[in-house]
Motif scaffolding. Sequence first.
Motif, PDB file in Angstrom:
ATOM      1  N   ARG A 106       0.760  -1.145   0.059  1.00  0.00           N
ATOM      2  CA  ARG A 106      -0.154   0.242   0.003  1.00  0.00           C
ATOM      3  C   ARG A 106       0.693   1.375   0.062  1.00  0.00           C
ATOM      4  O   ARG A 106       0.481   2.185  -0.585  1.00  0.00           O
ATOM      5  CB  ARG A 106      -0.876   0.100   1.030  1.00  0.00           C
ATOM      6  N   PHE A 107       2.058   1.214   0.616  1.00  0.00           N
ATOM      7  CA  PHE A 107       2.597   2.421   0.773  1.00  0.00           C
ATOM      8  C   PHE A 107       3.669   2.556  -0.529  1.00  0.00           C
ATOM      9  O   PHE A 107       3.687   3.509  -1.064  1.00  0.00           O
ATOM     10  CB  PHE A 107       3.871   2.267   2.047  1.00  0.00           C
ATOM     11  N   ALA A 108       4.139   1.330  -1.101  1.00  0.00           N
ATOM     12  CA  ALA A 108       4.914   1.461  -2.404  1.00  0.00           C
ATOM     13  C   ALA A 108       3.939   1.638  -3.615  1.00  0.00           C
ATOM     14  O   ALA A 108       4.446   2.282  -4.632  1.00  0.00           O
ATOM     15  CB  ALA A 108       5.396   0.051  -2.428  1.00  0.00           C
ATOM     16  N   ALA A 109       2.686   1.395  -3.656  1.00  0.00           N
ATOM     17  CA  ALA A 109       2.005   1.334  -4.841  1.00  0.00           C
ATOM     18  C   ALA A 109       1.935   2.459  -5.764  1.00  0.00           C
ATOM     19  O   ALA A 109       2.150   2.306  -6.929  1.00  0.00           O
ATOM     20  CB  ALA A 109       0.590   1.107  -4.393  1.00  0.00           C
ATOM     21  N   PRO A 110       2.129   3.816  -5.071  1.00  0.00           N
ATOM     22  CA  PRO A 110       2.060   4.943  -5.940  1.00  0.00           C
ATOM     23  C   PRO A 110       3.126   5.117  -7.106  1.00  0.00           C
ATOM     24  O   PRO A 110       3.351   5.456  -7.947  1.00  0.00           O
ATOM     25  CB  PRO A 110       2.102   5.974  -5.088  1.00  0.00           C
ATOM     26  N   LEU A 111       4.342   4.310  -6.526  1.00  0.00           N
ATOM     27  CA  LEU A 111       5.582   4.399  -7.286  1.00  0.00           C
ATOM     28  C   LEU A 111       5.815   2.970  -7.903  1.00  0.00           C
ATOM     29  O   LEU A 111       6.904   2.888  -8.595  1.00  0.00           O
ATOM     30  CB  LEU A 111       6.563   5.151  -6.421  1.00  0.00           C
ATOM     31  N   CYS A 112       5.204   2.058  -7.928  1.00  0.00           N
ATOM     32  CA  CYS A 112       5.389   0.785  -8.193  1.00  0.00           C
ATOM     33  C   CYS A 112       4.769   0.328  -9.674  1.00  0.00           C
ATOM     34  O   CYS A 112       3.522   0.310  -9.695  1.00  0.00           O
ATOM     35  CB  CYS A 112       5.151  -0.250  -7.144  1.00  0.00           C
ATOM     36  N   PRO A 113       5.520   0.136 -10.623  1.00  0.00           N
ATOM     37  CA  PRO A 113       5.038  -0.148 -11.868  1.00  0.00           C
ATOM     38  C   PRO A 113       4.196  -1.570 -11.997  1.00  0.00           C
ATOM     39  O   PRO A 113       3.436  -1.832 -12.789  1.00  0.00           O
ATOM     40  CB  PRO A 113       6.290  -0.329 -12.818  1.00  0.00           C
ATOM     41  N   LEU A 114       4.527  -2.512 -10.946  1.00  0.00           N
ATOM     42  CA  LEU A 114       3.530  -3.681 -10.987  1.00  0.00           C
ATOM     43  C   LEU A 114       2.080  -3.524 -10.643  1.00  0.00           C
ATOM     44  O   LEU A 114       1.334  -4.440 -10.894  1.00  0.00           O
ATOM     45  CB  LEU A 114       4.188  -4.691  -9.991  1.00  0.00           C
ATOM     46  N   VAL A 115       1.659  -2.286  -9.928  1.00  0.00           N
ATOM     47  CA  VAL A 115       0.391  -2.264 -10.172  1.00  0.00           C
ATOM     48  C   VAL A 115      -0.421  -2.327 -11.246  1.00  0.00           C
ATOM     49  O   VAL A 115      -1.636  -2.819 -11.378  1.00  0.00           O
ATOM     50  CB  VAL A 115       0.147  -0.544  -9.290  1.00  0.00           C
ATOM     51  N   ASP A 116       0.284  -1.808 -12.347  1.00  0.00           N
ATOM     52  CA  ASP A 116      -0.429  -1.806 -13.772  1.00  0.00           C
ATOM     53  C   ASP A 116      -0.614  -3.258 -14.328  1.00  0.00           C
ATOM     54  O   ASP A 116      -1.292  -3.490 -15.289  1.00  0.00           O
ATOM     55  CB  ASP A 116       0.432  -0.934 -14.844  1.00  0.00           C
ATOM     56  N   ASP A 117      -0.050  -4.042 -13.611  1.00  0.00           N
ATOM     57  CA  ASP A 117       0.196  -5.276 -14.324  1.00  0.00           C
ATOM     58  C   ASP A 117      -0.895  -6.570 -13.352  1.00  0.00           C
ATOM     59  O   ASP A 117      -1.023  -7.521 -13.823  1.00  0.00           O
ATOM     60  CB  ASP A 117       1.619  -6.035 -14.239  1.00  0.00           C
ATOM     61  N   LEU A 118      -1.547  -5.779 -12.287  1.00  0.00           N
ATOM     62  CA  LEU A 118      -2.472  -6.700 -11.554  1.00  0.00           C
ATOM     63  C   LEU A 118      -3.636  -7.112 -12.237  1.00  0.00           C
ATOM     64  O   LEU A 118      -4.164  -6.270 -12.976  1.00  0.00           O
ATOM     65  CB  LEU A 118      -2.795  -5.910 -10.125  1.00  0.00           C
ATOM     66  N   ALA A 119      -4.153  -8.413 -11.951  1.00  0.00           N
ATOM     67  CA  ALA A 119      -5.042  -9.023 -12.731  1.00  0.00           C
ATOM     68  C   ALA A 119      -6.452  -8.501 -11.784  1.00  0.00           C
ATOM     69  O   ALA A 119      -7.162  -9.574 -11.531  1.00  0.00           O
ATOM     70  CB  ALA A 119      -5.229 -10.378 -12.695  1.00  0.00           C
ATOM     71  N   VAL A 120      -6.920  -7.214 -11.787  1.00  0.00           N
ATOM     72  CA  VAL A 120      -7.788  -6.891 -11.174  1.00  0.00           C
ATOM     73  C   VAL A 120      -8.486  -5.785 -11.986  1.00  0.00           C
ATOM     74  O   VAL A 120      -8.075  -5.146 -12.927  1.00  0.00           O
ATOM     75  CB  VAL A 120      -7.491  -6.310  -9.824  1.00  0.00           C
ATOM     76  N   PRO A 121      -9.765  -5.340 -11.855  1.00  0.00           N
ATOM     77  CA  PRO A 121     -10.567  -4.531 -12.598  1.00  0.00           C
ATOM     78  C   PRO A 121      -9.303  -2.955 -12.440  1.00  0.00           C
ATOM     79  O   PRO A 121      -8.864  -2.616 -11.262  1.00  0.00           O
ATOM     80  CB  PRO A 121     -12.027  -3.957 -11.826  1.00  0.00           C
ATOM     81  N   GLU A 122      -9.635  -2.118 -13.526  1.00  0.00           N
ATOM     82  CA  GLU A 122      -8.979  -0.960 -13.257  1.00  0.00           C
ATOM     83  C   GLU A 122      -9.269  -0.030 -12.225  1.00  0.00           C
ATOM     84  O   GLU A 122      -8.237   0.300 -11.726  1.00  0.00           O
ATOM     85  CB  GLU A 122      -9.377  -0.071 -14.565  1.00  0.00           C
ATOM     86  N   SER A 123     -10.583  -0.145 -11.953  1.00  0.00           N
ATOM     87  CA  SER A 123     -10.968   0.912 -10.712  1.00  0.00           C
ATOM     88  C   SER A 123     -10.016   0.347  -9.443  1.00  0.00           C
ATOM     89  O   SER A 123      -9.921   1.117  -8.597  1.00  0.00           O
ATOM     90  CB  SER A 123     -12.347   0.673 -10.575  1.00  0.00           C
ATOM     91  N   ALA A 124      -9.728  -1.026  -9.338  1.00  0.00           N
ATOM     92  CA  ALA A 124      -9.054  -1.354  -8.108  1.00  0.00           C
ATOM     93  C   ALA A 124      -7.452  -1.042  -8.262  1.00  0.00           C
ATOM     94  O   ALA A 124      -6.906  -0.788  -7.233  1.00  0.00           O
ATOM     95  CB  ALA A 124      -9.301  -3.129  -8.054  1.00  0.00           C
ATOM     96  N   ARG A 125      -6.966  -1.156  -9.434  1.00  0.00           N
ATOM     97  CA  ARG A 125      -5.538  -0.819  -9.467  1.00  0.00           C
ATOM     98  C   ARG A 125      -5.513   0.671  -9.305  1.00  0.00           C
ATOM     99  O   ARG A 125      -4.681   1.204  -8.698  1.00  0.00           O
ATOM    100  CB  ARG A 125      -4.938  -1.069 -11.133  1.00  0.00           C
ATOM    101  N   ARG A 126      -6.475   1.670  -9.638  1.00  0.00           N
ATOM    102  CA  ARG A 126      -6.425   3.052  -9.456  1.00  0.00           C
ATOM    103  C   ARG A 126      -6.831   3.368  -8.047  1.00  0.00           C
ATOM    104  O   ARG A 126      -5.866   4.144  -7.365  1.00  0.00           O
ATOM    105  CB  ARG A 126      -7.660   3.576 -10.207  1.00  0.00           C
ATOM    106  N   GLU A 127      -7.304   2.574  -7.431  1.00  0.00           N
ATOM    107  CA  GLU A 127      -7.705   2.677  -5.629  1.00  0.00           C
ATOM    108  C   GLU A 127      -6.229   2.409  -5.328  1.00  0.00           C
ATOM    109  O   GLU A 127      -5.915   3.355  -4.218  1.00  0.00           O
ATOM    110  CB  GLU A 127      -8.571   2.138  -5.341  1.00  0.00           C
ATOM    111  N   LEU A 128      -5.686   1.269  -5.310  1.00  0.00           N
ATOM    112  CA  LEU A 128      -4.470   0.991  -4.746  1.00  0.00           C
ATOM    113  C   LEU A 128      -3.376   2.120  -5.145  1.00  0.00           C
ATOM    114  O   LEU A 128      -2.617   2.412  -4.197  1.00  0.00           O
ATOM    115  CB  LEU A 128      -3.920  -0.353  -5.275  1.00  0.00           C
TER     116      LEU A 128
END
Length: 344
Positions: free
Chosen positions: A18-40
Motif C-alpha cells: 500500500r505504501f509502495a503502490a504509487p511508485l511501483c510499476p507492478l500495479v499496472d500488471d495486477l489482474a484486477v479491474p482498473e478501478s481496483a488498480r487505481r484505488e491501490l
Amino acid sequence: MSGWEWFTALSSLAAVIRFAAPLCPLVDDLAVPESARRELATATNRRSQGGFASALRTMPSSVELTLAVLAAVEPILIAASPDAVAAALEPWVRAAVTRRRKVKHNPLRNLPLPGPLSRAYDQAIPPLSRVAGAARTVTVPAVLSLDHIPQLLDEGDYSDLVERHLPGTAPASGRRLAALALARLAGADSWAAAARALEMDAHRAARVSDVVVRRITDTNLFWQAIAQAGARLLQRGPVDYARRRRVLARLHEIPHPVLFAAYRPLGLPVTPRRRRSAAIWVWTALTGGDARDAPAYGADSRANTESVAENWRRFRTRLPPSVADALTAYGLDLLRHPHQGADL
C-alpha cells in the motif's frame, strides 16, 4: 510458517504494498479491474489523521482496494523458495524506499517480518538503505536518549567495537558515523534526522552517511557493535551532551587568569592563540564533538583555516597533563554554573 506468522506476513506485506503502490510499476500488471488498480495507486496519497503508519495498518477502505492488495500479495506468499520470495518482493521494496525518501518519513519502520520474509526484504533493499534496514535486527539499548549521545563516539569504544567494521576509514569520520548510527537506534528515522537530533554539521553528516556507510563490511555485525557502544554509554551513567553544547555554545576563549594559573608553574606564556585553542579543547573534551565544530574554532575571523588547524594540532599534542586537568576542572565548573560562561 505458523498460522500467526502467516497472518503477520500478510498484514506486513499489505502495508509495504500500500505504501509502495504509487511508485511501483507492478500495479499496472495486477489482474484486477482498473478501478481496483487505481484505488491501490492513489489510496495512501490521502493520509489518515494518524499519518502514513496509521493508514497502512487499518483495514482497506473499499472492496476494490482489498482486491488489489490481495492480488499483489499473492505472488509473494506462494513463492516456492526464498530466492523467489525476494524476486517477487523486490519491486515493491524498491518503490517503498524511493517513496520513503520522497516523503522524508518511514512508516514501515519496525514492521514485523516473520521467518524468511525478513531476509527477502533485506535482500531487496538497495545497498545504502540496507545498512539502515539491518538496524531492525538488534536490540535497542533501553532508555538511550538522543540528548545523551555525543557527536563523535568515544575513541575507546570506537576502537574496541566499531573500527573493524569500517576498514580504510579515518577515525573522526568513523566515530561520527557511529554516533549517527546510535541516534538511529535511539529513534531517528533517517540519517538526516539523526544529524539534526545531534546538532551535527549537516555537510559532514551527509558525507559519512553517504560515503562511509559503503565501507561497512557486515551490516548486522556493525549494528550489533553500535548497540554494544550504546550499552557502554548507559553503563557509565547519562551525560547530557545536548545541554553541554548549549552551555558552552559561546566559549570562544579561556579567561587569561585561568590559563595563567595553569601555565605559570611551567614557565610558559599565555597567548590569544593558546586561549582559543584551550577553549576548543574544553569544548571537545566535554561535548564529545569535532574540534572543527567548536565555537572557538572559527572565532578569529582574521585567521585562515590552515593556521587554526595547525595551532589546534600543536596545542592538543603538546598539552601538559596538569593543564588538561585545570581545563577540565574549569569546564566542569562552567557546566555547574552556566552563567559564568555567558560572555565568553
